[in-house]
Design a protein around this motif. Structure first.
Motif, PDB file in Angstrom:
ATOM      1  N   LEU A  92      -3.005 -32.165  53.669  1.00  0.00           N
ATOM      2  CA  LEU A  92      -2.984 -33.551  54.142  1.00  0.00           C
ATOM      3  C   LEU A  92      -3.452 -33.681  55.583  1.00  0.00           C
ATOM      4  O   LEU A  92      -3.976 -34.727  55.976  1.00  0.00           O
ATOM      5  CB  LEU A  92      -1.581 -34.121  53.991  1.00  0.00           C
ATOM      6  CG  LEU A  92      -1.095 -34.303  52.548  1.00  0.00           C
ATOM      7  CD1 LEU A  92       0.380 -34.665  52.521  1.00  0.00           C
ATOM      8  CD2 LEU A  92      -1.927 -35.349  51.829  1.00  0.00           C
ATOM      9  N   ASP A  93      -3.255 -32.652  56.386  1.00  0.00           N
ATOM     10  CA  ASP A  93      -3.682 -32.690  57.780  1.00  0.00           C
ATOM     11  C   ASP A  93      -5.059 -32.079  57.993  1.00  0.00           C
ATOM     12  O   ASP A  93      -5.515 -31.938  59.113  1.00  0.00           O
ATOM     13  CB  ASP A  93      -2.652 -31.974  58.662  1.00  0.00           C
ATOM     14  CG  ASP A  93      -1.635 -32.927  59.238  1.00  0.00           C
ATOM     15  OD1 ASP A  93      -1.318 -33.919  58.558  1.00  0.00           O
ATOM     16  OD2 ASP A  93      -1.162 -32.700  60.365  1.00  0.00           O
ATOM     17  N   ARG A  94      -5.731 -31.693  56.891  1.00  0.00           N
ATOM     18  CA  ARG A  94      -7.084 -31.133  56.964  1.00  0.00           C
ATOM     19  C   ARG A  94      -7.117 -29.903  57.873  1.00  0.00           C
ATOM     20  O   ARG A  94      -8.012 -29.747  58.711  1.00  0.00           O
ATOM     21  CB  ARG A  94      -8.077 -32.174  57.464  1.00  0.00           C
ATOM     22  CG  ARG A  94      -8.055 -33.505  56.735  1.00  0.00           C
ATOM     23  CD  ARG A  94      -8.409 -33.375  55.270  1.00  0.00           C
ATOM     24  NE  ARG A  94      -8.723 -34.654  54.661  1.00  0.00           N
ATOM     25  CZ  ARG A  94      -8.224 -35.077  53.515  1.00  0.00           C
ATOM     26  NH1 ARG A  94      -7.377 -34.321  52.836  1.00  0.00           N
ATOM     27  NH2 ARG A  94      -8.578 -36.249  53.012  1.00  0.00           N
ATOM     28  N   SER A  95      -6.171 -28.996  57.675  1.00  0.00           N
ATOM     29  CA  SER A  95      -6.103 -27.774  58.475  1.00  0.00           C
ATOM     30  C   SER A  95      -6.629 -26.590  57.664  1.00  0.00           C
ATOM     31  O   SER A  95      -6.168 -26.356  56.546  1.00  0.00           O
ATOM     32  CB  SER A  95      -4.656 -27.488  58.891  1.00  0.00           C
ATOM     33  OG  SER A  95      -4.119 -28.559  59.639  1.00  0.00           O
ATOM     34  N   PRO A  96      -7.577 -25.822  58.217  1.00  0.00           N
ATOM     35  CA  PRO A  96      -8.143 -24.687  57.471  1.00  0.00           C
ATOM     36  C   PRO A  96      -7.235 -23.456  57.560  1.00  0.00           C
ATOM     37  O   PRO A  96      -7.194 -22.777  58.596  1.00  0.00           O
ATOM     38  CB  PRO A  96      -9.473 -24.431  58.183  1.00  0.00           C
ATOM     39  CG  PRO A  96      -9.220 -24.873  59.604  1.00  0.00           C
ATOM     40  CD  PRO A  96      -8.240 -26.019  59.515  1.00  0.00           C
ATOM     41  N   ILE A  97      -6.492 -23.174  56.500  1.00  0.00           N
ATOM     42  CA  ILE A  97      -5.617 -22.008  56.521  1.00  0.00           C
ATOM     43  C   ILE A  97      -5.881 -21.126  55.301  1.00  0.00           C
ATOM     44  O   ILE A  97      -6.417 -21.577  54.290  1.00  0.00           O
ATOM     45  CB  ILE A  97      -4.129 -22.394  56.562  1.00  0.00           C
ATOM     46  CG1 ILE A  97      -3.680 -23.028  55.242  1.00  0.00           C
ATOM     47  CG2 ILE A  97      -3.817 -23.294  57.748  1.00  0.00           C
ATOM     48  CD1 ILE A  97      -2.182 -23.078  55.068  1.00  0.00           C
ATOM     49  N   LEU A  98      -5.464 -19.863  55.431  1.00  0.00           N
ATOM     50  CA  LEU A  98      -5.534 -18.895  54.340  1.00  0.00           C
ATOM     51  C   LEU A  98      -4.124 -18.414  54.042  1.00  0.00           C
ATOM     52  O   LEU A  98      -3.441 -17.896  54.931  1.00  0.00           O
ATOM     53  CB  LEU A  98      -6.414 -17.713  54.733  1.00  0.00           C
ATOM     54  CG  LEU A  98      -6.381 -16.506  53.773  1.00  0.00           C
ATOM     55  CD1 LEU A  98      -7.050 -16.857  52.451  1.00  0.00           C
ATOM     56  CD2 LEU A  98      -7.049 -15.287  54.424  1.00  0.00           C
ATOM     57  N   LEU A  99      -3.693 -18.589  52.811  1.00  0.00           N
ATOM     58  CA  LEU A  99      -2.421 -18.055  52.337  1.00  0.00           C
ATOM     59  C   LEU A  99      -2.706 -16.769  51.561  1.00  0.00           C
ATOM     60  O   LEU A  99      -3.433 -16.790  50.559  1.00  0.00           O
ATOM     61  CB  LEU A  99      -1.708 -19.066  51.447  1.00  0.00           C
ATOM     62  CG  LEU A  99      -0.479 -18.584  50.675  1.00  0.00           C
ATOM     63  CD1 LEU A  99       0.615 -18.123  51.626  1.00  0.00           C
ATOM     64  CD2 LEU A  99       0.054 -19.674  49.753  1.00  0.00           C
ATOM     65  N   ILE A 100      -2.142 -15.661  52.029  1.00  0.00           N
ATOM     66  CA  ILE A 100      -2.272 -14.381  51.348  1.00  0.00           C
ATOM     67  C   ILE A 100      -0.931 -14.066  50.690  1.00  0.00           C
ATOM     68  O   ILE A 100       0.054 -13.789  51.377  1.00  0.00           O
ATOM     69  CB  ILE A 100      -2.657 -13.254  52.323  1.00  0.00           C
ATOM     70  CG1 ILE A 100      -3.934 -13.597  53.085  1.00  0.00           C
ATOM     71  CG2 ILE A 100      -2.823 -11.936  51.567  1.00  0.00           C
ATOM     72  CD1 ILE A 100      -4.307 -12.584  54.151  1.00  0.00           C
ATOM     73  N   SER A 101      -0.878 -14.137  49.391  1.00  0.00           N
ATOM     74  CA  SER A 101       0.365 -13.870  48.678  1.00  0.00           C
ATOM     75  C   SER A 101       0.308 -12.501  48.019  1.00  0.00           C
ATOM     76  O   SER A 101      -0.705 -12.119  47.435  1.00  0.00           O
ATOM     77  CB  SER A 101       0.633 -14.953  47.623  1.00  0.00           C
ATOM     78  OG  SER A 101      -0.408 -15.009  46.673  1.00  0.00           O
ATOM     79  N   ASP A 102       1.410 -11.770  48.152  1.00  0.00           N
ATOM     80  CA  ASP A 102       1.549 -10.533  47.400  1.00  0.00           C
ATOM     81  C   ASP A 102       1.554 -10.882  45.911  1.00  0.00           C
ATOM     82  O   ASP A 102       1.891 -12.013  45.526  1.00  0.00           O
ATOM     83  CB  ASP A 102       2.853  -9.837  47.790  1.00  0.00           C
ATOM     84  CG  ASP A 102       2.984  -8.457  47.184  1.00  0.00           C
ATOM     85  OD1 ASP A 102       1.953  -7.865  46.821  1.00  0.00           O
ATOM     86  OD2 ASP A 102       4.123  -7.968  47.087  1.00  0.00           O
ATOM     87  N   SER A 103       1.169  -9.961  45.068  1.00  0.00           N
ATOM     88  CA  SER A 103       1.162 -10.246  43.630  1.00  0.00           C
ATOM     89  C   SER A 103       1.311  -8.953  42.860  1.00  0.00           C
ATOM     90  O   SER A 103       1.145  -7.851  43.409  1.00  0.00           O
ATOM     91  CB  SER A 103      -0.127 -10.962  43.214  1.00  0.00           C
ATOM     92  OG  SER A 103      -1.200 -10.052  43.136  1.00  0.00           O
TER      93      SER A 103
END
Length: 301
Positions: A92-103
């Motif tokens: 919603l805030d147009r922020s470029p982020i990367l979420l790295i989730s363990d799997s």
């Protein structure tokens, strides 16, 4: 970790090439530990947080302040799910982020059920892209995701990374990201804009979040000086025009607060304005609008 260059190293080196200096999160073991160690080798700090939501919001704010991708690490299952509120914030805030989730490793999917959730599935409605780094070109695959996050409208992207995948040897070399440039508008469009400018007497400029790029901010300030007209900024664009600039008209919300200041404007120039920044109501002014933006966002005003 061994001295062998791994996928985790490729991830960290790619993030460093994109200007990342720190990452946030709560490691859940598995790939998180591999990535944290590789990040330290690349000169990227890890900030241990109290919760996944706060970590993701911290990554989002870091992205807004630096213009580089924000990065957050989570565990699998409930850990990744706990980041959803922050992921939605970035959307919603147009922020470029990367979420790295363990799997879990894909080879275990036939029999593992403990804390197993489809991360990509529940993040898809509020994200720009998701993938696994299971191929032979992990750096290129991650770079493509980061470019997607940084393209307007900016937003969050995600990778699933198992411990096995993170520890795989990686031979692909990391390339520097291409410089992002602002393209020239078509000549016929420029002619239309000049026609509107030539015919107006009381223009007003409204500046939005896309104008936070330094080069765009300089251009907006120069345009305001050329037209000698008032400039209002949204909350996200505050600082693009200095508060003590004689042409600064304060904040623009799309509501009634700024109406007395803009009621007699005969042309609005919207510089990088995103509808997500405004109060949820129709555009309140009748004067013609010239919109300058990197992306066409829908729904519009």
């Amino acid at each position: 970790m061994s001295s062998t260059r791994t996928v985790a190293h490729a991830v960290a080196e790619t993030l460093k090439a994109y200007g990342v200096e720190r990452m946030f999160g709560i490691p859940g073991g598995g790939s998180s530990l591999e990535v944290i160690a590789a990040a330290a080798d690349a000169g990227i700090d890890f900030v241990l947080c109290h919760g996944e939501t706060s970590a993701t919001i911290m990554a989002s704010v870091t992205a807004d302040l630096t213009g580089t991708p924000g990065v957050v690490l989570t565990g699998l299952g409930p850990g990744a799910a706990s980041a959803v509120n922050g992921y939605a914030f970035a959307h919603l805030d147009r922020s470029p982020i990367l979420l790295i989730s363990d799997s879990y490793d894909p080879t275990t999917h036939a029999f593992v059920t403990h804390q197993k959730i489809d991360h990509a599935g529940f993040l898809a409605p509020i994200g720009k892209g998701s993938r696994r780094l299971d191929g032979e070109t992990p750096a290129s695959a991650l770079a493509a995701l980061l470019d997607m996050a940084l393209a307007h409208p900016r937003g969050p992207v995600h990778i699933d990374l198992s411990a096995c995948e993170a520890a795989r040897p990686a031979t692909e070399q990391v390339s520097r990201p291409a410089e992002r440039t602002i393209g020239e508008p078509p000549p016929d469009l420029m002619a239309q804009i000049r026609s509107h400018l030539d015919g107006c007497r009381k223009p007003a400029i409204v500046v939005g979040l896309e104008a936070r790029d330094p080069a765009v901010a300089v251009a907006v300030t120069a345009l305001a000086a050329k037209l000698d007209c008032p400039v209002l900024t949204t909350y996200k664009a505050k600082g693009v025009v200095a508060d003590d600039d004689a042409r600064s008209g304060g904040m623009f919300t799309g509501g009634s607060a700024e109406a007395p200041w803009l009621g007699d404007a005969d042309l609005f120039i919207l510089a990088g304005l995103d509808p997500v920044e405004l109060i949820a109501q129709p555009w309140p002014y009748k004067a013609p609008v010239v919109e300058i933006a990197a992306s066409a966002v829908r729904p519009h005003y």
